[in-house]
Scaffold this active site. Structure first.
Site: not given
Length: 331
Positions: A24-26, A52, A82, A107
């Protein structure tokens, strides 16, 4: 080029799926909220008690532990950094992945470099915005979206592409357009862009220009405005109108000077360096180096970060941004 828009996407295939967004980052914050607001069944998988956890709950999201989210989901969309994906996947996600499930990413790093190796009976897809999470959310709320990419590495169920496109549409990407790519192409071009141009190349170019003017006796504040502050103004024009539009918007002096002098700065030596950067991405040198750096707790990164913060351009820039009202005292 294969590009998809809203009209090209059939969302029926994803309507009854449960999607677990891990992180729940950016990007996790933006993509999970966009998909939920678009009517998809979204849960958020987080470390219980982590920073978060409460934020996601306060945002109205259905929050579970990573393990419970993986058990519950048909689609597991992994949006954690990552460097920790491999460990989290193997320990907290993989035991609960069932045949016919879909693993999704924004990604391709861990899939392309073989750090995560899913079983053959699951889909492996990617849908990725070409912009930061803040813009993913803002443009969605504005009724539009941000351009994106879509890729299928493994199609176990025969509808993997439509599943990925369905999520991309729900996140708002197909309003602007989504280009089909591969995990290999996305990973290698993304890393190259960050290292050679967007983050590494640009900051080095700006700082070199700043230092050149200061060492020649010009005021640091004037040097900052000329080599850093105005970069955004020029880049914004290029973003909207391309090179041609930018040249039309600047003076004839700027156009002639730029076109006749740019190869002096970015010449064959710089291009040779860029090729070496790309080679180290392609052959795994950077991947191995980054893994070793993570094992040290990012010791070198922390040292470089500290050194960067002490650069003269950073001190001058902070002072000027606050003086101009562009940066608050607590930022």
């Amino acid at each position: 080029m294969q590009m998809y828009y809203d009209k090209d996407v059939d969302t029926d295939v994803i309507a009854d799926k449960t999607i677990a967004v891990i992180g729940y980052g950016s990007q996790g914050h933006a993509q999970s909220r966009n998909m939920a607001d678009s009517g998809l069944n979204v849960i958020v998988g987080l470390r219980k008690g982590g920073k978060s956890w409460q934020k996601a709950k306060d945002d109205g999201m259905n929050v579970m532990t990573i393990e419970d989210a993986a058990k519950e989901a048909d689609i597991i969309h992994i949006l954690i950094p990552d460097e920790i994906q491999e460990k989290v996947y193997n320990e907290q996600i993989k035991p609960y992945v069932e045949s016919g499930n879909t693993l999704s990413f924004s990604h391709g790093y861990n899939i392309h470099f073989g750090l995560i190796e899913p079983d053959d009976d699951v889909n492996v897809v990617m849908f990725a915005p070409k912009g930061p999470g803040s813009m993913v959310r803002k443009t969605y709320l504005d009724g539009f979206g941000i351009p994106g990419l879509v890729a299928v590495e493994q199609d176990a169920t025969g509808d993997a592409l439509q599943l990925a496109l369905g999520m991309a549409k729900a996140a708002g990407f197909t309003k602007a357009g989504v280009i089909e790519t591969t995990f290999k192409e996305e990973t290698e071009t993304d890393l190259f862009g960050e290292q050679a141009v967007l983050c590494g190349g640009l900051t080095e170019l700006i700082n070199a220009g700043f230092q050149t003017l200061v060492e020649a006796g010009y005021q640091p504040e004037i040097a900052y405005f000329e080599t850093c502050h105005e970069v955004k103004l020029i880049v914004d024009i290029i973003y909207q109108k391309g090179f041609e539009g930018m040249w039309k918007d600047v003076s004839n002096t700027a156009e002639y000077g730029g076109l006749t002098r740019r190869n002096t700065v970015i010449g064959e030596e710089a291009k040779k360096g860029m090729k070496e950067v790309l080679k180290q991405i392609q052959d795994g040198t950077f991947k191995d180096e980054f893994a070793d750096e993570y094992k040290t707790g990012f010791a070198n990164l922390k040292e470089m970060r500290s050194a960067e913060n002490n650069e003269q351009i950073e001190k001058v820039g902070t002072r000027l941004r606050k003086a101009c009202g562009l940066q608050k005292d607590d930022e």
